[in-house]
Design a protein around this motif. Structure first.
Motif, mmCIF file in Angstrom:
data_model
loop_
_atom_site.group_PDB
_atom_site.id
_atom_site.type_symbol
_atom_site.label_atom_id
_atom_site.label_comp_id
_atom_site.label_asym_id
_atom_site.label_seq_id
_atom_site.Cartn_x
_atom_site.Cartn_y
_atom_site.Cartn_z
ATOM 1 N N LEU A 143 0.819 -1.216 0.000
ATOM 2 C CA LEU A 143 0.000 0.000 0.000
ATOM 3 C C LEU A 143 0.844 1.253 0.000
ATOM 4 O O LEU A 143 0.503 2.251 -0.621
ATOM 5 N N CYS A 144 1.957 1.191 0.709
ATOM 6 C CA CYS A 144 2.838 2.361 0.738
ATOM 7 C C CYS A 144 3.432 2.568 -0.651
ATOM 8 O O CYS A 144 3.643 3.689 -1.093
ATOM 9 N N SER A 145 3.691 1.462 -1.343
ATOM 10 C CA SER A 145 4.228 1.538 -2.696
ATOM 11 C C SER A 145 3.194 2.124 -3.651
ATOM 12 O O SER A 145 3.519 2.944 -4.505
ATOM 13 N N SER A 201 0.831 4.324 -3.149
ATOM 14 C CA SER A 201 0.663 5.778 -3.069
ATOM 15 C C SER A 201 1.854 6.493 -3.668
ATOM 16 O O SER A 201 1.718 7.505 -4.327
ATOM 17 N N LYS A 202 3.062 5.953 -3.454
ATOM 18 C CA LYS A 202 4.249 6.650 -3.930
ATOM 19 C C LYS A 202 4.421 6.499 -5.428
ATOM 20 O O LYS A 202 4.756 7.448 -6.128
ATOM 21 N N LEU A 203 4.182 5.281 -5.923
ATOM 22 C CA LEU A 203 4.255 5.068 -7.363
ATOM 23 C C LEU A 203 3.271 5.967 -8.079
ATOM 24 O O LEU A 203 3.579 6.557 -9.109
ATOM 25 N N MET A 209 1.513 7.530 3.996
ATOM 26 C CA MET A 209 2.757 8.243 3.712
ATOM 27 C C MET A 209 3.332 8.750 5.025
ATOM 28 O O MET A 209 2.643 9.432 5.792
ATOM 29 N N GLU A 210 4.604 8.421 5.240
ATOM 30 C CA GLU A 210 5.261 8.606 6.537
ATOM 31 C C GLU A 210 5.666 10.048 6.797
ATOM 32 O O GLU A 210 6.816 10.320 7.139
ATOM 33 N N HIS A 211 4.749 10.992 6.667
ATOM 34 C CA HIS A 211 5.117 12.375 6.953
ATOM 35 C C HIS A 211 5.604 12.481 8.397
ATOM 36 O O HIS A 211 5.009 11.895 9.301
ATOM 37 N N ALA A 248 1.683 0.013 11.300
ATOM 38 C CA ALA A 248 3.033 -0.358 11.754
ATOM 39 C C ALA A 248 4.095 0.143 10.776
ATOM 40 O O ALA A 248 5.149 0.640 11.175
ATOM 41 N N HIS A 249 3.809 0.005 9.493
ATOM 42 C CA HIS A 249 4.758 0.423 8.446
ATOM 43 C C HIS A 249 5.092 1.907 8.581
ATOM 44 O O HIS A 249 6.267 2.294 8.591
ATOM 45 N N GLU A 250 4.070 2.740 8.717
ATOM 46 C CA GLU A 250 4.318 4.191 8.772
ATOM 47 C C GLU A 250 4.917 4.605 10.120
ATOM 48 O O GLU A 250 5.726 5.530 10.174
ATOM 49 N N VAL A 251 4.551 3.903 11.195
ATOM 50 C CA VAL A 251 5.197 4.198 12.486
ATOM 51 C C VAL A 251 6.687 3.885 12.372
ATOM 52 O O VAL A 251 7.544 4.695 12.748
ATOM 53 N N ALA A 252 7.009 2.705 11.826
ATOM 54 C CA ALA A 252 8.427 2.298 11.715
ATOM 55 C C ALA A 252 9.222 3.253 10.836
ATOM 56 O O ALA A 252 10.414 3.474 11.053
ATOM 57 N N HIS A 253 8.555 3.833 9.823
ATOM 58 C CA HIS A 253 9.227 4.807 8.956
ATOM 59 C C HIS A 253 9.738 6.023 9.738
ATOM 60 O O HIS A 253 10.640 6.716 9.287
ATOM 61 N N GLN A 254 9.146 6.316 10.887
ATOM 62 C CA GLN A 254 9.623 7.465 11.647
ATOM 63 C C GLN A 254 11.084 7.242 12.045
ATOM 64 O O GLN A 254 11.856 8.197 12.139
ATOM 65 N N ASN A 262 14.787 2.616 3.657
ATOM 66 C CA ASN A 262 13.511 3.125 4.182
ATOM 67 C C ASN A 262 12.439 2.037 4.119
ATOM 68 O O ASN A 262 11.814 1.685 5.109
ATOM 69 N N GLU A 263 12.199 1.554 2.901
ATOM 70 C CA GLU A 263 11.010 0.716 2.672
ATOM 71 C C GLU A 263 11.200 -0.729 3.133
ATOM 72 O O GLU A 263 10.250 -1.360 3.585
ATOM 73 N N GLY A 264 12.418 -1.264 2.991
ATOM 74 C CA GLY A 264 12.661 -2.635 3.448
ATOM 75 C C GLY A 264 12.476 -2.730 4.953
ATOM 76 O O GLY A 264 11.802 -3.635 5.460
ATOM 77 N N PHE A 265 13.044 -1.773 5.676
ATOM 78 C CA PHE A 265 12.916 -1.802 7.143
ATOM 79 C C PHE A 265 11.479 -1.540 7.583
ATOM 80 O O PHE A 265 10.988 -2.172 8.529
ATOM 81 N N ALA A 266 10.794 -0.596 6.921
ATOM 82 C CA ALA A 266 9.400 -0.337 7.309
ATOM 83 C C ALA A 266 8.548 -1.581 7.050
ATOM 84 O O ALA A 266 7.682 -1.936 7.854
ATOM 85 N N SER A 267 8.813 -2.270 5.926
ATOM 86 C CA SER A 267 8.027 -3.469 5.604
ATOM 87 C C SER A 267 8.377 -4.609 6.552
ATOM 88 O O SER A 267 7.493 -5.343 6.998
ATOM 89 N N THR A 307 11.749 -3.414 -3.806
ATOM 90 C CA THR A 307 12.147 -2.450 -2.777
ATOM 91 C C THR A 307 11.489 -2.781 -1.438
ATOM 92 O O THR A 307 12.131 -2.724 -0.394
ATOM 93 N N TYR A 308 10.208 -3.142 -1.479
ATOM 94 C CA TYR A 308 9.474 -3.369 -0.229
ATOM 95 C C TYR A 308 9.644 -4.808 0.263
ATOM 96 O O TYR A 308 10.184 -5.050 1.333
ATOM 97 N N ASN A 309 9.167 -5.754 -0.540
ATOM 98 C CA ASN A 309 9.103 -7.130 -0.022
ATOM 99 C C ASN A 309 10.442 -7.851 -0.062
ATOM 100 O O ASN A 309 10.832 -8.497 0.899
HETATM 101 ZN ZN ZN Z 1 6.830 2.899 3.131
#
Ligand code: ZN
Length: 647
Positions: free
Chosen positions: A23-25, A27-29, A316-318, A333-339, A356-361, A411-413
């Motif tokens: 899902l994070c992918s 929105s960004k894509l 989106m991890e603003h 969890a994904h967006e919290v971890a992005h912080q 960014n994305e590997g660790f958040a995922s 990038t994510y999975n």
């Molecule tokens: Zn992400």
């Protein structure tokens, strides 16, 4: 053209489904594909000019309504010269906008030239190294609207199809900040602190960074929200969101932290928006506390964390306030971890986006492991399946290829799956030490893949370059074809390894679980060539053999029983041997073990009788007479199983 892209993307999302396309992918894509930009949109000369100053502070003072994307206002910038002589100041702002004026701190108007998306301001006098520029840019206009707001523009306006709330919101990653505010789109230059003041109708709330200092009442039914953040922030993480929200608060209480941390949720004022999502929203507190425990205290703990809803597909991890199109346990969890991974430590270049994305995922899995353990295995299975949907490396070599940059599969999975392999190689304690040190060493800054590699080597005391070559820069993943047999009290295993795609072979210790009625036993073998054979004395009847029972490794695998395997199977020629063997107790290894080696003594029922460490010889005289397996792991991570007979 853009319409077609929109339709394709919406169909794509619906067909592939949330479990396959991250899902994070999405929105960004979407934000990227809508934009005609694939890079920073500066010529080399402009890119060089924009790096001649270092941004210290921005104050965005804007008027924004929930009913349109029109923006008017000003942005104050305080920057420091990085060069001996600086006479021009370059910033990026989309060609749609009119720049009305640029003023110095004493209200002196500065002359400027705006050509397309770039504006060059002539400073009244040149300034020297480390001297300060303090100017304010007054501008207005309507941001570009490349595609339907359903999938996100740099600045968008839309009503939620589910809840009806009309929202104006920004989503700038990776190159779209200039579509709504005058800025410097440089990953390496974090803005040291930022104030965001937005004037809007009194029926609206405004979400942004840091703490809400005050709300000023203005004439004509308006009020101004003043947000202030004193943590460094990247240009692409700067956000404003305007709409009718109800605020829901929680407080997290991380272990060992004396204070509590505000979790401030701006949820559509339609009450169903909260009731439908309450379970996921309330998961934020335990997740923030968990990540504070395993990654180090929430990096923005002096301010807040929060969510603000906006009608786009994903999250989106603003920084300090994620924008959320939907809520579920995983995306929260994904967006919290992005912080931690993305915001506190930002990838140094877009090639390093997996950091960014590997660790958040992977953090979505970690949240389940600790908070919803019954769902953790399914998360891993899904992550591995999704990794296989595209072939390539985790590291991005072509950052102009937008599909690749935010590839859900790679990038994510696969990024997450590769991090899981590192977690396996390092073990829990070292893995989380690496995570915590990464957060402190690169706090409020950036890190590259090489920085991360160097950190892993330094903290572990070992060279993990092979891991980065195989899992981060390399293509594919291992495919193991295994056969086994048991006859005359001996267990035979043949493991063939190939790369599932075109890359090289992998070096990994792989666990095999031997299932027996008298109790399972596990052996761990270094699999690093295209074919390996092993022969071990194992008692009890083996009913089945499971490779990698704890699902650490992204792989293809098959395991079949081959009753003919005893014939011609070669016992592994161990480079390590012990003497005397058989013996009465004292044993020595040849070559002798390093003093960091660990030796596990396992009887034939699979029970660990002793764990030894240090330099040999070892005293095994307390063992009863019989046959044992000595599972030896040296400090290079190499593992060998040696049979020992005690008289
Ligand atoms: Zn992400």
């Amino acid at each position: 053209m853009k319409k077609v892209i929109t339709i394709c993307l919406i169909l794509f999302v619906k067909l592939i489904g949330a479990q396959d396309q991250h899902l994070c992918s999405i929105s960004k894509l979407s934000a990227l594909q809508r934009s005609s930009l694939t890079k920073n949109n500066l010529t080399n000369a402009q890119a060089s000019l924009i790096e001649k100053y270092d941004v210290g502070f921005h104050h965005l003072s804007l008027s924004v309504e929930r009913t349109s994307t029109f923006i008017s206002g000003n942005v104050r910038t305080i920057a420091r010269s990085r060069v001996a002589t600086l006479d021009t100041f370059l910033f990026q702002l989309h060609t749609n906008f009119t720049v009305d004026s640029v003023h110095g701190s004493n209200q002196t108007p500065y002359s400027f030239t705006k050509i397309g998306d770039v504006t060059v301001v002539m400073l009244p006098q040149s300034i020297g190294l480390n001297q300060i520029i303090d100017l304010t840019i007054y501008y207005r206009g309507t941001p570009p609207s490349g595609a339907s707001a359903a999938i996100g523009n740099g600045f968008s306006n839309r009503a939620s199809p589910t809840y009806g709330n009309q929202i104006t919101w920004s989503l700038s990653q990776p190159y779209s900040a200039y579509e709504w505010w005058p800025c410097k789109q440089s990953l390496q230059d974090k803005i040291d602190s930022i104030f965001v003041s937005v004037t809007t109708d009194t029926s609206n709330k405004v979400g942004s960074h840091g703490l809400l200092k005050q709300i000023d009442l203005k004439p004509n039914g308006k009020h101004t929200f003043h947000w202030q953040s004193f943590y460094p922030i990247n240009y692409y993480l700067v956000m404003v969101t305007v709409g009718q929200y109800t605020e829901y608060r929680q407080y997290a209480k991380p272990k060992g932290y004396a204070d509590s941390i505000l979790i401030q949720n701006y949820i559509y004022s339609n009450p169903a928006a909260y009731t439908n999502n309450a379970t996921s929203i309330l998961a934020t507190k335990p997740q923030l506390e968990l990540f504070s425990d395993i990654f180090g205290l929430y990096p923005f703990h002096k301010e807040k964390y929060g969510h603000v809803m906006a009608p786009f597909s994903g999250g989106m991890e603003h920084q300090t306030m994620s924008s959320m199109g939907i809520f579920n346990f995983g995306i929260v969890a994904h967006e919290v971890a992005h912080q931690w991974f993305g915001d506190n430590v930002t990838c140094a270049t877009w090639s390093d986006i997996w950091l960014n994305e590997g660790f958040a995922s992977y953090s979505e899995y970690l949240a389940r492991r600790y908070l919803l353990p019954n769902t953790a295995l399914q998360e891993l299975t899904d992550m591995h399946a999704a990794s296989k949907q595209e072939v390539g490396a985790v590291y991005v070599t072509d950052t102009a290829n937008v599909n690749r940059l935010f590839s859900s599969a790679l990038t994510y999975n696969k990024g997450a799956a590769a991090i899981r392999v590192l977690h396996y190689l390092l073990g829990d304690s070292m893995f989380f030490e690496v995570c915590k040190t990464y957060q402190t060493r690169f706090a409020n800054g950036n890190a590259s893949t090489q920085d991360f590699n160097d950190l892993v080597n330094e903290l572990s005391g070992k060279n993990y370059d092979f891991y980065f070559d195989q899992w981060i820069y390399g293509i594919g993943f291992p495919a193991y074809t295994s056969t086994w047999n048991q006859t005359n009290g001996k267990f035979y295993l043949k493991v063939k390894q190939a790369n599932a795609h075109s890359g090289g072979l992998f070096s990994l210790p792989i666990a095999f679980n031997l299932q027996r009625a008298i109790g399972d036993t596990q052996i761990v073998l270094d699999i690093n060539t295209s074919e390996q054979n092993i022969e071990l004395p194992v008692g009890g009847t083996i009913s089945n053999v499971v490779i990698d029972p704890n699902v650490w490794i992204l792989k293809n695998s098959s395991m079949t029983k081959d009753v003919g395997l005893s014939v011609g199977a070669q016992a592994e020629t161990a480079s390590l041997r012990i003497y005397p063997n058989p013996g009465e107790g004292m044993v020595w290894f040849e070559p002798s073990l390093p003093n960091t080696a660990r030796v596990e003594v396992i009887d034939l029922s699979g029970r660990t009788c002793m764990t030894l460490s240090g330099k040999d010889g070892f005293d095994l005289s307390s063992l009863q007479a019989g046959v044992y397996l000595l599972n030896v792991r040296d400090n290079a991570g190499k593992q060998q199983v040696i049979k020992y007979q005690k008289y």
